[in-house]
Scaffold this motif. Structure first.
Motif, PDB file in Angstrom:
ATOM      1  N   THR A  52      37.630  30.715 -61.653  1.00  0.00           N
ATOM      2  CA  THR A  52      36.247  30.339 -61.343  1.00  0.00           C
ATOM      3  C   THR A  52      35.415  30.335 -62.619  1.00  0.00           C
ATOM      4  O   THR A  52      35.733  31.065 -63.565  1.00  0.00           O
ATOM      5  N   GLN A  56      28.252  32.567 -59.528  1.00  0.00           N
ATOM      6  CA  GLN A  56      27.537  31.549 -58.764  1.00  0.00           C
ATOM      7  C   GLN A  56      28.517  30.522 -58.200  1.00  0.00           C
ATOM      8  O   GLN A  56      28.403  30.124 -57.045  1.00  0.00           O
ATOM      9  N   SER A  57      29.481  30.113 -59.009  1.00  0.00           N
ATOM     10  CA  SER A  57      30.494  29.153 -58.547  1.00  0.00           C
ATOM     11  C   SER A  57      31.321  29.744 -57.408  1.00  0.00           C
ATOM     12  O   SER A  57      31.678  29.033 -56.469  1.00  0.00           O
ATOM     13  N   PHE A  60      29.129  29.579 -54.281  1.00  0.00           N
ATOM     14  CA  PHE A  60      29.046  28.192 -53.827  1.00  0.00           C
ATOM     15  C   PHE A  60      30.360  27.748 -53.182  1.00  0.00           C
ATOM     16  O   PHE A  60      30.355  27.134 -52.109  1.00  0.00           O
ATOM     17  N   ASP A  61      31.484  28.047 -53.828  1.00  0.00           N
ATOM     18  CA  ASP A  61      32.786  27.647 -53.282  1.00  0.00           C
ATOM     19  C   ASP A  61      33.040  28.270 -51.920  1.00  0.00           C
ATOM     20  O   ASP A  61      33.599  27.627 -51.028  1.00  0.00           O
ATOM     21  N   LYS A  64      30.606  26.446 -49.429  1.00  0.00           N
ATOM     22  CA  LYS A  64      31.053  25.066 -49.232  1.00  0.00           C
ATOM     23  C   LYS A  64      32.364  25.042 -48.454  1.00  0.00           C
ATOM     24  O   LYS A  64      32.543  24.219 -47.550  1.00  0.00           O
ATOM     25  N   LEU A 115      21.717  30.948 -54.146  1.00  0.00           N
ATOM     26  CA  LEU A 115      22.269  29.738 -54.747  1.00  0.00           C
ATOM     27  C   LEU A 115      21.264  29.105 -55.704  1.00  0.00           C
ATOM     28  O   LEU A 115      20.054  29.181 -55.483  1.00  0.00           O
ATOM     29  N   THR A 116      21.773  28.457 -56.734  1.00  0.00           N
ATOM     30  CA  THR A 116      20.906  27.669 -57.605  1.00  0.00           C
ATOM     31  C   THR A 116      20.348  26.513 -56.775  1.00  0.00           C
ATOM     32  O   THR A 116      20.919  26.151 -55.734  1.00  0.00           O
ATOM     33  N   ASP A 118      20.465  23.259 -57.058  1.00  0.00           N
ATOM     34  CA  ASP A 118      21.438  22.182 -56.789  1.00  0.00           C
ATOM     35  C   ASP A 118      22.493  22.617 -55.785  1.00  0.00           C
ATOM     36  O   ASP A 118      22.859  21.856 -54.886  1.00  0.00           O
ATOM     37  N   ASN A 119      22.988  23.835 -55.934  1.00  0.00           N
ATOM     38  CA  ASN A 119      23.997  24.340 -54.996  1.00  0.00           C
ATOM     39  C   ASN A 119      23.397  24.520 -53.599  1.00  0.00           C
ATOM     40  O   ASN A 119      24.042  24.215 -52.595  1.00  0.00           O
ATOM     41  N   ALA A 122      23.209  21.158 -51.906  1.00  0.00           N
ATOM     42  CA  ALA A 122      24.518  20.686 -51.441  1.00  0.00           C
ATOM     43  C   ALA A 122      24.923  21.367 -50.134  1.00  0.00           C
ATOM     44  O   ALA A 122      25.430  20.713 -49.207  1.00  0.00           O
ATOM     45  N   ILE A 123      24.690  22.676 -50.034  1.00  0.00           N
ATOM     46  CA  ILE A 123      25.042  23.404 -48.801  1.00  0.00           C
ATOM     47  C   ILE A 123      24.107  22.988 -47.669  1.00  0.00           C
ATOM     48  O   ILE A 123      24.545  22.795 -46.529  1.00  0.00           O
TER      49      ILE A 123
END
Length: 194
Positions: A52, A56-57, A60-61, A64, A115-116, A118-119, A122-123
Motif C-alpha cells: 500500500t 489513507q490508501s 480508501f481500498d 471501495k 478520507l481525502t 477526492d477519495n 469516489a466512495i
C-alpha cells in the motif's frame, strides 16, 4: 526493496487489508499507526509499503472494496418481476450482505470523514449508485401504483438506514432467527411504502 523471506504478495496483501480493517474498526482510523498494522500482520513496518502507498490508501481500498463487493453482489441477484418482489429482494439482500461484514460496515460509516476529498467523492459516488438502485425500484413501484411515496430519495435513505441498523444489534443465536428478522423488516419496509 526486497521482500521478507517467506512472504507472498497474494497472502500478505490481503492480510494487510484484514489487519487494517480490524484495527480501524476497533480503534478508529486516526488512532491506528502503520506500525500497529505491521505488527498484527507480522512484518516490519517498512514492508507494508510493498502492499500500500500509505494509511489513507488502505482506508480508501477497504471502503471501495466494500462498495464494489456490495454492487457486484446486488447486480448478481436474480431479477424479480414486480417492484414489490424487487423491494423484498433488496431488503433481504441488504440485511444478509451487511450482517456478514460488520467491521466493513462500521468503518464504511464511521471513517468516511477521514478520507481525502477526492477519495470521499469516489466512495460517495459508489454509495449513490447503490442508493439509485433502490430509488429505481421505488420509482417503478410508485409509477405502477404499487407504492405510495412522497419523496423517493428520502424513502430510499430511510430504508437503507433502517436495514443497516440491524448490523448494530443482531446476534446469531438470539431470540429471533435471521429469517424471522428479515420477515419483520420486510413487513416494516412494505408498510412504509404502501
Amino acid at each position: 526493496m526486497a521482500r521478507t523471506t517467506g512472504s507472498h504478495s497474494d497472502i500478505t496483501g490481503p492480510r494487510v487489508q484484514s489487519a487494517a480493517l480490524t484495527l480501524f474498526a476497533r480503534h478508529g482510523y486516526a488512532a491506528v499507526s502503520m506500525r500497529q498494522i505491521a505488527r498484527l500482520v507480522g512484518v516490519q513496518a517498512g514492508a507494508l509499503y510493498n502492499y500500500t502507498t500509505d494509511k489513507q490508501s488502505l482506508l480508501f481500498d477497504l471502503l471501495k472494496g466494500h462498495m464494489d463487493d456490495l454492487l457486484t453482489a446486488h447486480a448478481a441477484l436474480p431479477q424479480s418481476a414486480t417492484p414489490q418482489l424487487q423491494l423484498e429482494a433488496f431488503t433481504r439482500f441488504h440485511i444478509r450482505f451487511h450482517l456478514e461484514r460488520p467491521e466493513a460496515v462500521f468503518i464504511s460509516y464511521m471513517e468516511l470523514r477521514n478520507l481525502t476529498p477526492d477519495n470521499f467523492s469516489a466512495i460517495e459516488d459508489l454509495r449513490r449508485q447503490y442508493e439509485r438502485e433502490l430509488e429505481t425500484i421505488l420509482e417503478n413501484g410508485r409509477n405502477t401504483g404499487a407504492f405510495d411515496i412522497a419523496d423517493i430519495k428520502i424513502t430510499a435513505l430511510a430504508i437503507i438506514a433502517m436495514l443497516t441498523g440491524v448490523n448494530t444489534w443482531y446476534r446469531s443465536g438470539g431470540r429471533l432467527s435471521l429469517d424471522e428478522i428479515e420477515n419483520i423488516y420486510w413487513h416494516m419496509v412494505r408498510k412504509s411504502v404502501t
